[in-house]
Each structure stands twice: as C-alpha cells, then as structure tokens.
Motif scaffolding. Structure first.
Motif, PDB file in Angstrom:
ATOM      1  N   THR A   1     -12.770   1.991   1.684  1.00  0.00           N
ATOM      2  CA  THR A   1     -11.331   2.135   1.456  1.00  0.00           C
ATOM      3  C   THR A   1     -10.996   1.888  -0.009  1.00  0.00           C
ATOM      4  O   THR A   1     -10.213   2.628  -0.620  1.00  0.00           O
ATOM      5  CB  THR A   1     -10.551   1.161   2.352  1.00  0.00           C
ATOM      6  OG1 THR A   1     -10.838   1.444   3.719  1.00  0.00           O
ATOM      7  CG2 THR A   1      -9.057   1.274   2.116  1.00  0.00           C
ATOM      8  N   ALA A   2     -11.583   0.850  -0.574  1.00  0.00           N
ATOM      9  CA  ALA A   2     -11.356   0.567  -1.990  1.00  0.00           C
ATOM     10  C   ALA A   2     -11.870   1.705  -2.864  1.00  0.00           C
ATOM     11  O   ALA A   2     -11.213   2.113  -3.827  1.00  0.00           O
ATOM     12  CB  ALA A   2     -12.028  -0.748  -2.370  1.00  0.00           C
TER      13      ALA A   2
ATOM     14  N   THR B   1      -8.416  -3.835  -6.517  1.00  0.00           N
ATOM     15  CA  THR B   1      -7.875  -3.315  -5.265  1.00  0.00           C
ATOM     16  C   THR B   1      -7.926  -4.383  -4.178  1.00  0.00           C
ATOM     17  O   THR B   1      -8.982  -4.968  -3.929  1.00  0.00           O
ATOM     18  CB  THR B   1      -8.668  -2.080  -4.788  1.00  0.00           C
ATOM     19  OG1 THR B   1      -8.603  -1.062  -5.784  1.00  0.00           O
ATOM     20  CG2 THR B   1      -8.106  -1.545  -3.485  1.00  0.00           C
TER      21      THR B   1
ATOM     22  N   GLY C   1       2.303   1.725  -3.464  1.00  0.00           N
ATOM     23  CA  GLY C   1       1.246   2.254  -4.314  1.00  0.00           C
ATOM     24  C   GLY C   1       1.362   1.899  -5.765  1.00  0.00           C
ATOM     25  O   GLY C   1       2.368   1.471  -6.265  1.00  0.00           O
TER      26      GLY C   1
ATOM     27  N   SER D   1      -0.309   3.702  -9.415  1.00  0.00           N
ATOM     28  CA  SER D   1      -1.107   4.815  -9.903  1.00  0.00           C
ATOM     29  C   SER D   1      -1.174   4.782 -11.409  1.00  0.00           C
ATOM     30  O   SER D   1      -0.313   4.232 -12.074  1.00  0.00           O
ATOM     31  CB  SER D   1      -0.519   6.158  -9.442  1.00  0.00           C
ATOM     32  OG  SER D   1       0.779   6.318  -9.965  1.00  0.00           O
TER      33      SER D   1
ATOM     34  N   ALA E   1      -4.344  -1.438  -7.086  1.00  0.00           N
ATOM     35  CA  ALA E   1      -3.829  -0.849  -5.849  1.00  0.00           C
ATOM     36  C   ALA E   1      -4.056  -1.802  -4.686  1.00  0.00           C
ATOM     37  O   ALA E   1      -4.869  -2.725  -4.770  1.00  0.00           O
ATOM     38  CB  ALA E   1      -4.498   0.491  -5.567  1.00  0.00           C
TER      39      ALA E   1
ATOM     40  N   CYS F   1       0.827  -1.202   0.000  1.00  0.00           N
ATOM     41  CA  CYS F   1       0.000   0.000   0.000  1.00  0.00           C
ATOM     42  C   CYS F   1       0.857   1.246   0.000  1.00  0.00           C
ATOM     43  O   CYS F   1       0.581   2.211  -0.708  1.00  0.00           O
ATOM     44  CB  CYS F   1      -0.914  -0.012   1.229  1.00  0.00           C
ATOM     45  SG  CYS F   1      -1.792   1.535   1.507  1.00  0.00           S
TER      46      CYS F   1
ATOM     47  N   GLY G   1      -9.691   4.736  -3.650  1.00  0.00           N
ATOM     48  CA  GLY G   1      -8.548   4.589  -4.549  1.00  0.00           C
ATOM     49  C   GLY G   1      -8.942   4.713  -6.007  1.00  0.00           C
ATOM     50  O   GLY G   1     -10.055   5.120  -6.343  1.00  0.00           O
ATOM     51  N   PRO G   2      -8.049   4.334  -6.916  1.00  0.00           N
ATOM     52  CA  PRO G   2      -8.301   4.466  -8.345  1.00  0.00           C
ATOM     53  C   PRO G   2      -9.224   3.370  -8.858  1.00  0.00           C
ATOM     54  O   PRO G   2      -9.496   2.381  -8.171  1.00  0.00           O
ATOM     55  CB  PRO G   2      -6.900   4.319  -8.955  1.00  0.00           C
ATOM     56  CG  PRO G   2      -6.197   3.404  -7.998  1.00  0.00           C
ATOM     57  CD  PRO G   2      -6.705   3.790  -6.640  1.00  0.00           C
TER      58      PRO G   2
ATOM     59  N   TYR H   1      -4.550  -1.394  -0.332  1.00  0.00           N
ATOM     60  CA  TYR H   1      -4.679  -0.472   0.800  1.00  0.00           C
ATOM     61  C   TYR H   1      -4.880  -1.263   2.083  1.00  0.00           C
ATOM     62  O   TYR H   1      -5.224  -2.442   2.056  1.00  0.00           O
ATOM     63  CB  TYR H   1      -5.855   0.481   0.602  1.00  0.00           C
ATOM     64  CG  TYR H   1      -5.682   1.421  -0.560  1.00  0.00           C
ATOM     65  CD1 TYR H   1      -4.864   2.536  -0.464  1.00  0.00           C
ATOM     66  CD2 TYR H   1      -6.337   1.173  -1.764  1.00  0.00           C
ATOM     67  CE1 TYR H   1      -4.688   3.390  -1.543  1.00  0.00           C
ATOM     68  CE2 TYR H   1      -6.178   2.024  -2.844  1.00  0.00           C
ATOM     69  CZ  TYR H   1      -5.349   3.130  -2.732  1.00  0.00           C
ATOM     70  OH  TYR H   1      -5.181   3.954  -3.808  1.00  0.00           O
TER      71      TYR H   1
END
Length: 289
Positions: free
Chosen positions: A43-44, A52, A19, A21, A28, A16, A47-48, A30
């Motif tokens: 949380t997911a 995940t 990362g 991107s 990703a 995490c 992110g992008p 986390y």
C-alpha cells in the motif's frame, strides 16, 4: 477496540481521502484494512515517494514507511519505521477530549496551560519557552508576538520524535479536529503575572494558532482592550474595573488608548474606573471613579 482507538484509525483514514501530493516527494496516509505487513508495505509503495502512514482501521494498526527510489535495483522500496508515540498519544488525547467536550456542550476543547506547565499530551515541546516572562499585554500590543506564538503553538502540536513529519503532523491534526464537533482547541495561557491570553487552533488553522480577540484578561480578571473593542464586542467591555495597583491600571489605560478607548477625568487613587459603550459613536468611553 475502545472508542479512542477506533477514532484514531478513522482520523487517519480520513486523511487518506484528503491526500498529499507533490512532484518528486510527498508525504501521504493510506488505509489497508485487515492487512498483513506485506500488504501494508505494498500500500505504501503504491503512493508517492516520502513518508507514508498506513492505517489498518479494524485492527487499530498504524505503520510508518519511508518510500524511496533504490537506484541500485531501479525501483521503489518502502522501509518500515517505528511510529512516533507522541503522534499516537496526541491522537488519543484529541479524540478523547472531543468526547468530553461534546458531553459538556463545549464548542472548542478547552486546555489550560502556562509557561511552567505545558500539556505534554498535546504538545511535543513547550511552545511557551521563549515567552516565559511575557504578559497578556505583550500580545495585545504586538502583532509580531501574536504571530510568533501562534506559529510556536502549531509547531509544538505537530512535533514528535521525527522532525521530518512535522508538516504531515499538522495535516493529521487538521483531520482529527475536523472529524466531529468540536473542531479544535481553545488554549488558555496563564502567564506568570496572572494575566491570560487565549489562542484557538481549529481544523483550518493548524499551521498557526490564532489569537482570540476579546479573550485577554489582566491579573485582576479585567478584560484587556484589543481590536475587538472596536467591533460588535465593544459592549462586553462596559462596566466597572478594579485594579490592584495604579501600575496595573496604567497598563490597561495604555492598551485602551491604542485601540481608541476614550478616557476622561483624573485618577482618584481608588484604582477604579467605569466604562460604557456609546452605540451612536461606537466607542468605549471610560472615566476614573
């Protein structure tokens, strides 16, 4: 919670921090400690877009989400998927193997495999299928084969039941290896003819395993000359060589000639030779016995 489980969570938590991107879609990982399912989903969503992993380290919980844009409701959504068991199994194997390697002072985790017995704890598929009848000499002499097998090993180490996560799997491998010493694997491949080739996979080479110069052996246990014979490893090739047949010796001589080994004399029928390292000329010189 046992050490292996805690270490798996720590590996994912470290990923995490590194990362992933990208512009439109990026995978990703986390962390979300002591979270409910709703909190893991949130949380997911933070992110992008893309796949995940969300790690609940204290509870050794790993969840997998696909974050996408729902055009109908015009917002991001995260759908939960089952975590691939091969990925989790590989984490445990890597981290537990680290403990054993540390106890014996190994610089790399040593794994012995063959085309007929790949390690299914480490590999999601058999990376040696295309090379079942290869020998160590093939990889000594072919840059292409070394690269192809290195890629095959790396991909097999990242595969699970979801091919879309292969690239993310390579990053996960990198993080798991970098967490503590040792930082990778030494994969010793024994081919069907009895010869051996060694590849290494470390935290910085998880996209292509690297051929280990100076580690190849023929079926008789003799070191096979490769690029390392022209370097500081040259003296390690000095000594007596004994071969089981004239054909085996001819293979060795051919490999040596490709890397500048100087051979003198004529075969005597003993299938033996002696080599010495000339420090002044920095060459390996051999003669028939």
């Amino acid at each position: 919670m046992d050490f292996g489980t805690r270490a798996v969570c720590a590996a994912a938590a470290l990923l995490c921090s590194l990362g992933f991107s990208g512009s439109a879609s990026a995978d990703a990982v986390y962390t979300c400690s002591n979270c409910s399912q709703a909190q893991e989903q949130a949380t997911a969503l933070a992110g992008p877009l893309g796949w995940t992993y969300v790690i609940d380290e204290p509870n050794a919980q790993l969840t997998l989400w696909n974050v996408r844009k729902d055009l109908e409701i015009r917002r991001k959504v995260a759908d939960e998927f089952g975590v691939d068991p091969q990925t989790y199994k590989r984490y445990l194997f890597t981290l537990d193997s680290k403990i054993q390697a540390q106890a014996t002072g190994q610089s790399l985790i040593v794994v012995n495999v063959s085309p007929d017995a790949a390690n299914d704890m480490l590999f999601g598929s058999n990376p040696f299928n295309a090379y079942q009848n290869a020998t160590a000499y093939d990889f000594v002499q072919s840059v292409t084969m070394r690269s192809q097998l290195g890629t095959s090993i790396a991909e097999a180490m990242a595969l699970g039941n979801n091919p879309a996560l292969k690239q993310l799997g390579m990053t996960l491998n990198s993080v798991a290896m970098s967490m503590s010493l040792p930082v990778g694997f030494k994969i010793i491949i024994k081919w069907r003819d009895g010869s051996t080739t060694v590849f290494t996979v470390t935290s910085s080479t998880t996209h292509e395993a690297q051929y280990a110069p100076g580690e190849s052996r023929d079926a008789n246990g003799n070191p096979i000359p490769d690029s390392s014979v022209n370097t500081g490893n040259g003296p390690n090739y000095a000594g007596e060589y004994h071969f089981s047949s004239g054909g085996q010796m001819a293979h060795w001589v051919n490999a040596g000639s490709n890397y500048g080994v100087i051979l003198s004399g004529t075969p005597t029928g003993s299938n033996s030779m002696r080599c010495y390292w000339d420090p002044n000329k920095t060459t390996l010189q051999c003669y028939y016995q």
